[in-house]
Design an enzyme around this catalytic site. Structure first.
Site, PDB file in Angstrom:
ATOM      1  N   CYS A  89      48.598  32.372  42.504  1.00  0.00           N
ATOM      2  CA  CYS A  89      48.881  32.441  43.726  1.00  0.00           C
ATOM      3  C   CYS A  89      49.814  31.245  44.265  1.00  0.00           C
ATOM      4  O   CYS A  89      49.677  30.214  43.525  1.00  0.00           O
ATOM      5  CB  CYS A  89      47.606  32.127  44.590  1.00  0.00           C
ATOM      6  N   HIS A 131      45.251  41.579  46.178  1.00  0.00           N
ATOM      7  CA  HIS A 131      45.404  40.028  46.292  1.00  0.00           C
ATOM      8  C   HIS A 131      45.942  39.661  47.667  1.00  0.00           C
ATOM      9  O   HIS A 131      45.469  38.807  48.369  1.00  0.00           O
ATOM     10  CB  HIS A 131      46.382  39.469  45.293  1.00  0.00           C
ATOM     11  N   GLU A 132      47.191  40.259  48.193  1.00  0.00           N
ATOM     12  CA  GLU A 132      47.573  39.714  49.229  1.00  0.00           C
ATOM     13  C   GLU A 132      46.777  40.329  50.555  1.00  0.00           C
ATOM     14  O   GLU A 132      46.789  39.455  51.670  1.00  0.00           O
ATOM     15  CB  GLU A 132      49.019  40.384  49.352  1.00  0.00           C
ATOM     16  N   HIS A 135      44.014  38.018  51.155  1.00  0.00           N
ATOM     17  CA  HIS A 135      44.601  36.962  52.067  1.00  0.00           C
ATOM     18  C   HIS A 135      44.347  36.818  53.509  1.00  0.00           C
ATOM     19  O   HIS A 135      44.029  35.995  54.161  1.00  0.00           O
ATOM     20  CB  HIS A 135      46.172  36.318  51.634  1.00  0.00           C
TER      21      HIS A 135
HETATM   22 NI    NI Z   1      47.952  34.403  46.699  1.00  0.00          NI
END
Ligand code: NI
Length: 178
Positions: A89, A131-132, A135
């Site tokens: 990240c 993953h995004e 977030h």
């Molecule tokens: Ni990240």
């Protein structure tokens, strides 16, 4: 269009929920352009979510595997299979951890003008989308890790997953914050 500061694990904004984008005007375009520029100038970043530049809006920019995406208000509407691989990240440079993800995802999103699209990907891009989107919901890859330690990039160093989670939750202060 300027380069933006990427926040690190421990900044509370990474634990907050981003709000949907409702207005698709020039300011949004300027913000997305700045996110793209920030991503490009980062050493090995594949993608960036707005939380990482302290903006709580559901915006993601991906520049990975020769593909470029701007995802506004993205939503996973279908998923299948599983894959486990190392993940890093931009907000935690130099460390990677094993994370289990769906192998396939179908994502509904809007572009910078508010038009709706659907994209389907497998493998690494699918991992990147997950993953995004995490977030935007305040979820970090360490929350989903399957092993106890993260490993250093190109060296033998290890850090405990729980310590990284404690840093992310503000329970352990990092050097820069002391
Ligand atoms: Ni990240």
């Amino acid at each position: 269009m300027s380069k933006l500061k990427i926040v690190s694990f421990g900044d509370p904004v990474l634990r907050q929920n981003a709000k949907p984008v409702t207005v698709f005007h020039g300011k949004l375009h300027t913000l997305i352009n700045s996110m793209a520029k920030t991503l490009k100038s980062s050493s090995n970043g594949a993608a960036i979510a707005a939380n990482q530049i302290s903006v709580l809006k559901r915006i993601i920019v991906i520049d990975y595997d020769k593909e470029y995406f701007e995802l506004i208000n993205p939503e996973i509407i279908a998923s299948e299979g599983e894959q486990t691989d190392y993940e890093g990240c931009l907000s935690l440079p130099g460390y990677f951890g094993l994370v289990k993800r769906y192998d396939y995802v179908k994502v509904k999103f809007q572009n910078r003008d508010g038009e709706e699209f659907i994209v389907e990907r497998t493998d690494r891009l699918a991992r990147c989308f997950q993953h995004e989107i995490d977030h935007l919901d305040g979820i970090l890859f360490v929350d989903r890790m399957t092993e106890e330690f993260l490993v250093g990039d190109g060296n033998d160093s290890k850090i405990r997953r729980q310590d990284v989670i404690d840093i992310a939750d503000g329970k352990i202060l990092t050097e820069s914050k002391r």
